[in-house]
Structures are given as C-alpha cells and as structure tokens.
Design a protein around this motif. Structure first.
Motif, PDB file in Angstrom:
ATOM      1  N   TYR A  93       0.835  -1.192   0.000  1.00 11.78           N
ATOM      2  CA  TYR A  93       0.000   0.000   0.000  1.00 11.78           C
ATOM      3  C   TYR A  93       0.877   1.252   0.000  1.00 11.78           C
ATOM      4  O   TYR A  93       1.830   1.350   0.785  1.00 11.78           O
ATOM      5  N   ASP A 111      -2.681   8.626   6.068  1.00 10.67           N
ATOM      6  CA  ASP A 111      -3.994   8.866   5.499  1.00 10.67           C
ATOM      7  C   ASP A 111      -3.866   9.783   4.306  1.00 10.67           C
ATOM      8  O   ASP A 111      -3.272  10.859   4.425  1.00 10.67           O
ATOM      9  N   TRP A 113      -4.790   5.846   2.147  1.00  9.39           N
ATOM     10  CA  TRP A 113      -4.087   4.662   1.686  1.00  9.39           C
ATOM     11  C   TRP A 113      -4.506   4.367   0.245  1.00  9.39           C
ATOM     12  O   TRP A 113      -5.662   4.590  -0.123  1.00  9.39           O
ATOM     13  N   GLY A 114      -3.565   3.843  -0.532  1.00  7.43           N
ATOM     14  CA  GLY A 114      -3.937   3.346  -1.846  1.00  7.43           C
ATOM     15  C   GLY A 114      -4.715   2.049  -1.700  1.00  7.43           C
ATOM     16  O   GLY A 114      -4.850   1.513  -0.593  1.00  7.43           O
TER      17      GLY A 114
ATOM     18  N   TYR B  37      -6.926   2.148  12.800  1.00  6.86           N
ATOM     19  CA  TYR B  37      -7.368   1.930  11.427  1.00  6.86           C
ATOM     20  C   TYR B  37      -8.360   0.775  11.399  1.00  6.86           C
ATOM     21  O   TYR B  37      -8.238  -0.177  12.161  1.00  6.86           O
ATOM     22  N   GLN B  39      -9.943  -2.143   8.815  1.00  6.57           N
ATOM     23  CA  GLN B  39      -9.755  -2.821   7.530  1.00  6.57           C
ATOM     24  C   GLN B  39     -10.873  -3.832   7.322  1.00  6.57           C
ATOM     25  O   GLN B  39     -10.947  -4.855   8.015  1.00  6.57           O
ATOM     26  N   GLN B  43     -10.321  -4.856   1.516  1.00  5.23           N
ATOM     27  CA  GLN B  43     -10.125  -3.419   1.351  1.00  5.23           C
ATOM     28  C   GLN B  43      -8.831  -2.960   2.022  1.00  5.23           C
ATOM     29  O   GLN B  43      -8.254  -3.662   2.853  1.00  5.23           O
ATOM     30  N   ALA B  44      -8.412  -1.765   1.657  1.00  2.63           N
ATOM     31  CA  ALA B  44      -7.263  -1.152   2.315  1.00  2.63           C
ATOM     32  C   ALA B  44      -7.675  -0.634   3.688  1.00  2.63           C
ATOM     33  O   ALA B  44      -8.854  -0.364   3.933  1.00  2.63           O
ATOM     34  N   PRO B  45      -6.722  -0.509   4.587  1.00  2.79           N
ATOM     35  CA  PRO B  45      -7.037   0.104   5.880  1.00  2.79           C
ATOM     36  C   PRO B  45      -7.538   1.544   5.693  1.00  2.79           C
ATOM     37  O   PRO B  45      -7.192   2.219   4.727  1.00  2.79           O
ATOM     38  N   LEU B  47      -8.199   5.193   8.020  1.00  7.95           N
ATOM     39  CA  LEU B  47      -7.931   5.890   9.275  1.00  7.95           C
ATOM     40  C   LEU B  47      -9.233   6.204   9.995  1.00  7.95           C
ATOM     41  O   LEU B  47     -10.166   6.756   9.403  1.00  7.95           O
ATOM     42  N   TYR B  88      -6.611  -2.076  13.635  1.00  8.50           N
ATOM     43  CA  TYR B  88      -5.196  -2.001  13.968  1.00  8.50           C
ATOM     44  C   TYR B  88      -4.900  -0.681  14.678  1.00  8.50           C
ATOM     45  O   TYR B  88      -5.406   0.361  14.284  1.00  8.50           O
TER      46      TYR B  88
END
Lengths: 123, 109
Positions: A93, A111, A113-114, B37, B39, B43-45, B47, B88
């Motif tokens: 990422y 912040d 994230w891809g 975070y 997730q 998917q991506a994490p 914030l 996380y």
C-alpha cells in the motif's frame, strides 16, 4: 486519492517496480511511505521518503534490496524491489504522511491509503 | 522499537452491542501519537482515529478513542454490520519504523 500499481508474480531473486499515482492534494508537500501486508497477516511499514525525495528510510527487512523514490512533477511514488524473497509476498500500500518528512515529534499518521497491489514471489 | 499488543485477538459481539478494543505499548507513546485503522475484508485500511482520540474526517461519532502513555482503547458504540472488520493500532511517536499492533478481529456473534 492514491492508486497503486505494478504488482505481479515474480521468481525469487527477481525484481519488480511498484508505482503510486497521487491526486487531490499537493503531492510535493508531503512525505510518503509504503506499507505491506502479507497474506492473512498484519501491517508492516516498509519504506518512507521526504517531500523532496532527499531523505529516505527503510525497514531493516528490506534495506539494501528496496529503493523508494518519487517524481513530484508527475505526483508519483515508486518502490523498486530487487532480490525478492518469498517473505516479500504481500499486498503493498502507498500511504500519505501528514508532514514533509519523518522527523521525531512530527505527528505522521497515514492517510489516505492506496487500494494496494499484490506482489507474489514464488518459483 | 515500540511493540504494540492488541487485545483481544478476536472479539465476538452482536449488532447493537458496544465494542471495546485495547492496545498496549511496550513503552510510552510520545505525545499520545497513536492511530486506529479499520480494515474491511478485501479493502485497504482506513484511518479512524489519530492523536489517540481525534476522529478522522468523515468518521461517525460512534467511534471514539481514549488513553495515554502506554494504554489505549478504541470504543465502538452500537455495532452495525459494516463495523465487523479488523482494527489495527499504530504508533507514530517514535522514530521510524512506525509500528502496528497485530490487529483485533471484530466478528459477528
């Protein structure tokens, strides 16, 4: 917004170059990083770079094998990965920091994230 | 390097219940520079919280963070189906490498 690309299947000892295209913010003003996640595992910071590209940082696990770079004219971040090992298999990422460099005392949460790009290292 | 330990590893709750997730650091986190975070599968994490207790843009107030020093908590009030995910914690108060906890999986009971 961050869009990651460049992942794929590579043999042990091989090389791969990841890219991240940034938009929607002044890319040249912010430090960036790569974070990876092995299949079914947690998150691991891999590498970071300052806004100008003058300062780079690496996790011990990739030092000497990976090189982070950026092209501010194209709002792009890169990760050149050489001498790849099976343990490098992960989703990678691209992430944006909050300040210009990773200096102690600067609050640099990640912040955005891809979406991530999968790197598989296998023979 | 600061080691973050999250507990429990898995938390099984029902929709509508309240979730409390813990993150303990091996040493004091400078200036409470701790983030959470979320997730979701595939998917991506994303914030949720930074500075231990500040919600990120667009994050609903059912998510709240607290704590200081070495002990931090993420609380999610009134769980909804989309809240079941892995969470996380991360510290960014020390020099690099910034470290993450191993994650807490919040699953539907």
């Amino acid at each position: 917004q961050l869009v990651d690309s460049g992942g794929g299947l590579v043999k042990p000892g091989g090389s791969l170059r990841l890219s991240c295209a940034a938009s929607g913010f002044p890319f040249s003003n912010f430090a960036m990083s790569w974070v990876r996640q092995a299949p079914g595992k947690g998150l691991e910071w891999v590498s970071g770079i300052s806004d100008s590209g003058d300062t780079t940082h690496y996790a011990d696990s990739v030092k000497g094998r990976f090189t982070i770079s950026r092209d501010n004219s194209n709002s792009s971040l890169y990760l050149q990965m050489n001498s790849l090992r099976a343990e490098d298999t992960a989703v990678y990422y691209c992430v944006k920091a909050q300040y210009y460099d990773y200096i102690w005392g600067l609050p640099n949460w990640f912040d955005p994230w891809g979406q991530g790009t999968l790197v598989s290292v296998s023979s | 390097e600061i080691v973050l330990t999250q507990s429990p590893g898995t938390l099984s709750l029902s929709p509508g219940e309240r979730a409390t997730l813990a993150c303990r650091a091996s040493q004091t986190v400078n200036s409470n520079y701790l983030a959470w975070y979320q997730q979701r599968p595939g998917q991506a994490p994303r914030l949720l919280i930074f500075g231990a207790s500040r919600r990120a843009t667009g994050i609903p107030d059912k998510f709240s963070g607290s704590g200081s020093g070495t002990d931090f908590t993420l609380t999610i009030s009134s769980l909804e189906p989309e809240d079941f995910a892995v969470y996380y914690c991360q510290q960014y108060g020390d020099s690099l490498p910034y470290t993450f906890g191993q994650g807490t999986k919040l699953e539907i009971k």
